[in-house]
Design an enzyme around this catalytic site. Structure first.
Site, mmCIF file in Angstrom:
data_model
loop_
_atom_site.group_PDB
_atom_site.id
_atom_site.type_symbol
_atom_site.label_atom_id
_atom_site.label_comp_id
_atom_site.label_asym_id
_atom_site.label_seq_id
_atom_site.Cartn_x
_atom_site.Cartn_y
_atom_site.Cartn_z
ATOM 1 N N LYS A 118 26.357 40.336 32.919
ATOM 2 C CA LYS A 118 25.579 39.551 33.380
ATOM 3 C C LYS A 118 24.484 39.257 33.028
ATOM 4 O O LYS A 118 23.788 38.291 32.803
ATOM 5 C CB LYS A 118 25.172 41.139 34.608
ATOM 6 C CG LYS A 118 25.817 41.248 35.454
ATOM 7 C CD LYS A 118 25.108 42.218 36.779
ATOM 8 C CE LYS A 118 25.679 42.461 38.140
ATOM 9 N NZ LYS A 118 25.174 43.429 38.104
ATOM 10 N N LYS A 201 36.685 38.546 38.435
ATOM 11 C CA LYS A 201 36.344 39.139 39.862
ATOM 12 C C LYS A 201 35.803 38.786 41.407
ATOM 13 O O LYS A 201 34.857 38.014 41.567
ATOM 14 C CB LYS A 201 36.082 40.818 39.688
ATOM 15 C CG LYS A 201 34.441 40.571 39.495
ATOM 16 C CD LYS A 201 33.673 42.311 39.614
ATOM 17 C CE LYS A 201 32.395 41.395 39.516
ATOM 18 N NZ LYS A 201 31.519 43.331 39.650
ATOM 19 N N LYS A 204 29.881 39.117 44.843
ATOM 20 C CA LYS A 204 28.604 38.656 46.295
ATOM 21 C C LYS A 204 27.591 37.765 46.074
ATOM 22 O O LYS A 204 27.451 36.906 46.287
ATOM 23 C CB LYS A 204 28.272 39.708 47.248
ATOM 24 C CG LYS A 204 27.718 41.415 46.366
ATOM 25 C CD LYS A 204 26.385 42.358 47.194
ATOM 26 C CE LYS A 204 27.305 43.128 46.840
ATOM 27 N NZ LYS A 204 26.365 43.500 45.831
#
Ligand code: AMP
Ligand code: TRP
Length: 342
Positions: A118, A201, A204
């Protein structure tokens, strides 16, 4: 896995950072409902403080919290039997997280792959919250003295860290206070991959909406996304061995198996030697049939935010009554004065 007669205290959370996906449903919500229906004590949380570790526009965040709550309910969480609430309404999470921040070590946090992914290349510019995120996650779980945590495979490393934090706390204070939790990561498919790239993966927060199926997608959107999903030029494999090196085939077959509640072996038997187009059309039909009742219930709930807020508020009261005594006991153990909050 676990002894089915053993009574477990379950905790799990989902971030309100966008629209929930098919991966959230198949690897999290569906499992949460099964554990509730098996009679375990379940605490389920919309982890809004976690979502803030990356920038969220305030109006969007508020909507996303209600949207996630609606997804829990539409998937079958019963707010009478399970405790359902949003994290920021129970301050004990953030308070225990501070104490656990003082137990966890910099080196442990630095190894977390979710942080590395991230934060990306510009790590200096990531929020401090993104770095310490796993301490808050450990606090979420430990403040309920939860014993078991159902999650998708991507959260395994964070749960190992939660165990390390509990063990170090117990060791430092020479007590057996926090339970050493057991992850529940079960089944043949524990990670759903992007429809555009079988090695990443499904998320969202992915920039491409074509990478995922959202729980609010219409039948037409689902059909279009599955039709466009990446495939490879070969007929589908018929055995586990032949799946090696074919991530897109593995992903679509795995999704089919989860939606159909069947084993990978029987799905391989059924589609082995067939073309991707056949799998895609049967997968579309199945995905629409499973998701349609969920998305229509979510739509109904979204029209009544007052009712959603009421459910979350009463869940927060019940959650507080479990969490607060654990927090106060923790204060006592570490040498802080216990607060006299009502
Ligand atoms: P998040 O969307 O990151 O808040 O995740 C909520 C839950 O869904 C966690 O239990 C995750 O492990 C699970 N989850 C999210 N994305 C995936 C995925 N692509 N495959 C499997 N599980 C997932
Ligand atoms: N970190 C989890 C995720 O990104 C969400 C989460 C926060 C969670 N706290 C938790 C999951 C506690 C399980 C238990 O998916």
């Amino acid at each position: 896995m676990n002894n089915p007669t053993e009574k477990m205290r379950i905790f799990s959370g989902i971030q309100p950072s966008g629209i929930l996906t098919l991966a959230n449903y198949l690897c999290a919500l569906k499992r949460f409902v099964e554990l509730q229906d098996a009679g375990h004590e379940c605490v389920y949380c919309v982890v809004d403080l976690h979502a803030m570790t990356v920038w969220q526009e305030p109006v969007a965040l508020r909507n996303a919290i209600r949207h996630a709550a609606a997804a829990f309910l539409a998937a079958g969480i019963d707010p009478q039997r399970s405790i359902l609430f949003n994290q920021s309404q129970v301050p004990a999470h953030a308070e225990l997280a501070w104490i656990l921040n003082c137990v966890a070590r910099m080196g442990w946090m630095g190894r977390m792959t979710q942080f590395k992914e991230k934060a990306g290349k510009d790590r200096e510019n990531a929020s401090v919250g993104l770095f310490t995120y796993p301490s808050l996650m450990a606090a979420d779980i430990l403040v309920y003295h939860a014993t078991h945590v159902p999650v998708g495979d991507d959260q395994k490393q964070h749960l190992e860290l939660t165990r390390d934090i509990a063990i170090k706390f117990n060791h430092d204070y020479r007590l057996d206070f926090f339970p050493v939790i057991e992850p529940i990561i079960e089944g043949e498919t524990t990670r759903i991959m992007s429809l555009r790239d079988g090695t990443r993966k499904m998320s969202k927060s992915d920039a491409s909406d074509y990478s995922r199926i959202n729980l609010t997608d219409t039948a037409e959107q689902i059909a279009k996304k599955i039709r466009r999903a990446r495939s490879d030029p070969h007929p589908l494999p018929g055995s586990e061995f032949e799946l090696t090196g074919r991530p897109e085939a593995r992903n679509l077959l795995g999704i089919y198996a989860l939606l159909a509640n069947s084993s990978m072996e029987s799905v391989l038997d059924r589609f082995g030697g067939k073309m991707f187009s056949q799998l895609k059309s049967e997968l579309t039909e199945l995905a629409v049939a499973v998701l349609e009742p969920i998305s229509s219930e979510m739509k109904r709930l979204a029209d009544d935010p007052t009712e959603l807020d009421r459910i979350l508020g009463s869940g927060a009261e019940r959650a507080t009554s479990v969490a607060e005594p654990v927090l106060q006991k923790t204060y006592d153990i570490v040498g802080l004065l216990q607060s006299r909050r009502p």
